[in-house]
Design an enzyme around this catalytic site. Sequence first.
Site, PDB file in Angstrom:
ATOM      1  N   TYR A  87     -57.564   1.887  66.759  1.00 57.90           N
ATOM      2  CA  TYR A  87     -56.111   1.969  66.575  1.00 57.90           C
ATOM      3  C   TYR A  87     -55.768   3.007  65.508  1.00 57.90           C
ATOM      4  O   TYR A  87     -54.883   3.854  65.709  1.00 57.90           O
ATOM      5  CB  TYR A  87     -55.556   0.601  66.189  1.00 57.90           C
ATOM      6  CG  TYR A  87     -54.043   0.562  66.104  1.00 57.90           C
ATOM      7  CD1 TYR A  87     -53.275   0.398  67.257  1.00 57.90           C
ATOM      8  CD2 TYR A  87     -53.392   0.692  64.885  1.00 57.90           C
ATOM      9  CE1 TYR A  87     -51.882   0.372  67.189  1.00 57.90           C
ATOM     10  CE2 TYR A  87     -52.005   0.665  64.807  1.00 57.90           C
ATOM     11  CZ  TYR A  87     -51.260   0.506  65.960  1.00 57.90           C
ATOM     12  OH  TYR A  87     -49.876   0.489  65.878  1.00 57.90           O
ATOM     13  N   SER A  97     -47.435   4.938  63.028  1.00 55.09           N
ATOM     14  CA  SER A  97     -47.660   3.736  62.230  1.00 55.09           C
ATOM     15  C   SER A  97     -48.092   4.157  60.837  1.00 55.09           C
ATOM     16  O   SER A  97     -48.582   5.277  60.635  1.00 55.09           O
ATOM     17  CB  SER A  97     -48.744   2.867  62.880  1.00 55.09           C
ATOM     18  OG  SER A  97     -49.188   1.847  61.996  1.00 55.09           O
TER      19      SER A  97
END
Length: 343
Positions: free
Chosen positions: A212, A199
Amino acid sequence: MNIVLEFFVVTFRVLWAFVLAAAKWLVRPKEKSVAGQVCLITGAGSGLGRLFALEFARRRALLVLWDINTQSNEETAGMVRHIYREMAEEAAAAAPGVPGDGEKDVLPHCNLQVYTYTCDVGKRENVYLTAERVRKEVGEVSVLVNNAGVVSGHHLLECPDELIERTMMVNCHAHFWTTKAFLPKMLEMNHGHIVTVASSLGLFSTAGVEDYCASKFGAVGFHESLSHELKAAEKDGIKTTLVCPYLVDTGMFRGCRIRKEIEPFLPPLKPEYCVKQAMRAILTDQPMICTPRLMYMVTFMKSILPFEAVVCMYRFLGADKCMYPFIAQRKQATNNNEAKNGI
């Protein structure tokens, strides 16, 4: 070699690498074939994993789909089988006078099939046991797409420890287990491709999703170190691709918002666009792909700017608290669910 001479050689190679990189921007490299190769995708039951499965199916790869959700995984498999049937019919129609020949063209070495396995990649033993089943029932994996991911959606001090551990296990540690399971044969054959779907939050961070971001930073670090290890071992037949997309409109971060005046220029990515860009990078052996390309600039600026300058930039873009609406929605949904169940 004399160190001065070696320095000039290294300088030339660095400059030549820039030339080659620029050339690839101007001239699109030819895509390699994955027809008949075993491609394993984790988190294949939905989102990007499902789209990756469909793209590899269109390129005649033999699919192995892993997901913790059996039903959604089977739904993806059904879509893959539909693509296989369509390709077989088209090939048969192209050679009507020779029954079966068209299908042989579509299936060059073996009948294309899709295999599904229910696997919790956050559990090490589950990964190793399922990997052993794959080797026995399907064969050795040539393309490994580490795609599975989760998000807790809580501020750090409100996030249960179990969810933090779960995020780290699925988003980061699972990459170790799957790679350890399938890399030995790749090394033996000097052939394979490992894809890490990370990501943009593995390159730069934002507030409210510490677990995350940490998991994605870990996945990026793992991938880069693995790539260097393969280069050091001179295993040039094993390729690696790091995929770092900006916010993707899969519902995973529903509610996330940057500054409204900026949002039209940086809208959430369409999942189909993200996967097509990633597939192009994978099939041309591109080491890394950031989408959109602006993410390269953001990463570069984060590396050279003072931290306070980065904070100012984040605040201007509305990126400093972009996850807060998403976290609020998750909290509200959790509260509603608890109330509904009488908790």
